[in-house]
Scaffold this motif. Structure first.
Motif, short mmCIF file in Angstrom:
data_model
loop_
_atom_site.label_atom_id
_atom_site.label_comp_id
_atom_site.label_asym_id
_atom_site.label_seq_id
_atom_site.Cartn_x
_atom_site.Cartn_y
_atom_site.Cartn_z
N ARG A 285 0.83 -1.21 0.00
CA ARG A 285 0.00 0.00 0.00
C ARG A 285 0.85 1.25 0.00
O ARG A 285 0.54 2.23 -0.70
N CYS A 317 -5.52 -7.85 7.43
CA CYS A 317 -6.43 -7.02 8.24
C CYS A 317 -7.68 -7.78 8.68
O CYS A 317 -8.74 -7.18 8.86
N GLU A 320 -7.63 -7.52 13.06
CA GLU A 320 -7.47 -6.25 13.77
C GLU A 320 -8.79 -5.55 13.98
O GLU A 320 -9.68 -5.60 13.15
N CYS A 325 -6.53 -0.91 12.69
CA CYS A 325 -6.36 -0.84 11.24
C CYS A 325 -6.12 0.61 10.81
O CYS A 325 -5.24 0.88 10.00
N CYS A 328 -2.69 1.68 12.08
CA CYS A 328 -1.64 1.04 11.29
C CYS A 328 -1.49 1.77 9.95
O CYS A 328 -0.39 2.12 9.53
N LEU A 329 -2.63 2.05 9.33
CA LEU A 329 -2.56 2.72 8.02
C LEU A 329 -2.04 4.14 8.14
O LEU A 329 -1.31 4.61 7.27
N ARG A 332 1.58 3.97 8.13
CA ARG A 332 2.09 3.61 6.81
C ARG A 332 2.05 4.81 5.87
O ARG A 332 2.99 5.06 5.11
#
Ligand code: SAM
Ligand code: FES
Length: 353
Positions: A285, A317, A320, A325, A328-329, A332
């Protein structure tokens, strides 16, 4: 004959090529100078229109019942090993509430084509989400429906609709779907949705079984013609209970290359870095964002049902909580220099005058 670099520059200048030129471009997807030039331009375009913003969509997978039998899909009706579930209206609203508190301003209601969700039931759900969250966008992704159903959903408050065309080539479409499904119907649905004023998302899997570069060129021509507000592409990933179980997964590199190509083809498009990309590559991603994507779609579905929305093997995913989620994103997205925003993230220039 033009050199591939001349084709690249022509594409960057005019945002469109002939079919032969697309094929030539795609044949060079592993040529580093070509992919570097395209991703550099794709990032420049995304920054011009969206700066450093990445939009986030809360994905609510509300049913895995499906009346269709797409050969590639783990939740197709013929897969008797799938454990089926449906969310109730209250469960869907709980997902929205959870998402709203986390900063989501778009909810995507996605599911198999499940006849239990009649037009009336879906309208009731859309109305409730609309009433409770007037400042949020509602995106549907519930497959092919008659024009009048799409109209009712739009009137109930749906803003957007995701319906990947899957492949724009008739013969390839036939090899991925049973006889009762048709590419003509699929395309007609997309044009119907556009005419009803939805923000529309089309798209396809990269590396689906039998896909040729010629097919991909057709996909690009179709996308240019349809001019959707959103395009969803991700690599094909085999599912063990389908007839494509032994097929190879699509290529991450080609998916990234196509993300850059699509950013240049449709400069203002909303383009997700998909879960499938993150499934094949732990930094898929992030790489998608660096190739020109500007949307991520964290999962808001109840954790108890996540594993059951089993489209392909090893989907990420699924364990979670929504907050994890999103967190986490967020990390990222920041790690590659972008910023996750709490906005609806409508298409630029929307609504069209
Ligand atoms: N029923 C709705 C529809 O048909 O648009 C939405 C759900 S459908 C499962 C969502 C998307 O999942 C499909 O458009 C397809 O591109 C993708 N998908 C299905 N099976 C897949 C696989 N094995 N690998 C990657 N993507 C897959
Ligand atoms: Fe879901 Fe990372 S995005 S856990």
């Amino acid at each position: 004959m033009k050199s591939v670099m001349e084709i690249v520059e022509k594409f960057i200048k005019y945002h469109e090529l002939t079919k032969d030129e697309y094929c030539e471009l795609l044949e060079n997807s592993t040529n580093q100078s070509v992919s570097d030039r395209l991703s550099e331009e794709a990032v420049k375009i995304r920054k011009k229109h969206y700066g450093n913003k990445v939009y986030t969509r809360g994905l609510i997978e509300f049913t895995n019942y499906c009346k269709n039998n797409c050969y590639y899909c783990g939740i197709r009706r013929g897969n008797h090993h799938a454990t089926r579930y449906r969310l109730t209206k209250d469960e869907i609203l709980d997902c929205c509430q959870n998402g709203y508190l986390l900063g989501f301003r778009t909810f995507v209601l996605q599911g198999g084509e499940d006849p239990w969700f009649t037009d009336d039931r879906l309208v009731e759900i859309i109305r409730s989400v609309r009433e409770n969250y007037p400042d949020c966008a509602i995106t549907l992704s519930a497959g092919e429906k008659p024009y009048n159903s799409y109209k009712k959903f739009r009137e109930a408050g749906a803003d957007r609709y995701l319906l990947r065309h899957e492949t724009a080539d008739e013969a390839h479409y036939r090899s991925l779907h049973p006889e009762e499904m048709s590419l003509t119907t699929r395309k007609q649905c997309l044009y119907d949705l556009k005419s009803l004023g939805y923000q529309v998302g089309a798209g396809f899997m990269v590396g689906s079984p039998g896909q040729t570069l010629d097919n991909l060129a057709e996909d690009l021509i179709f996308l240019k013609d349809l001019n959707p507000q959103m395009v969803g592409i991700g690599p094909f990933i085999p599912h063990h209970d389908t007839k494509f179980a032994e097929e190879k997964a699509g290529s991450v590199e080609l998916t990234l290359f196509l993300l850059s190509v699509i950013r240049i083809l449709l400069p203002k498009v909303l383009l997700p870095a998909t879960t499938a990309l993150g499934t094949l590559d732990p930094r898929g991603r992030e790489k998608g964002l660096l190739a020109g994507a500007n949307v991520v779609m964290p999962n808001l579905s109840p954790v108890k049902n996540r594993k059951q929305y089993d489209l392909y093997d090893n989907k990420i995913c699924t364990g979670e909580e929504a907050a994890e989620c999103r967190g986490c994103l967020m990390g990222r997205v920041e790690s590659v220099g972008y910023h996750l925003v709490d906005e609806r993230g409508d298409a630029i220039d929307w609504p069209i005058e």
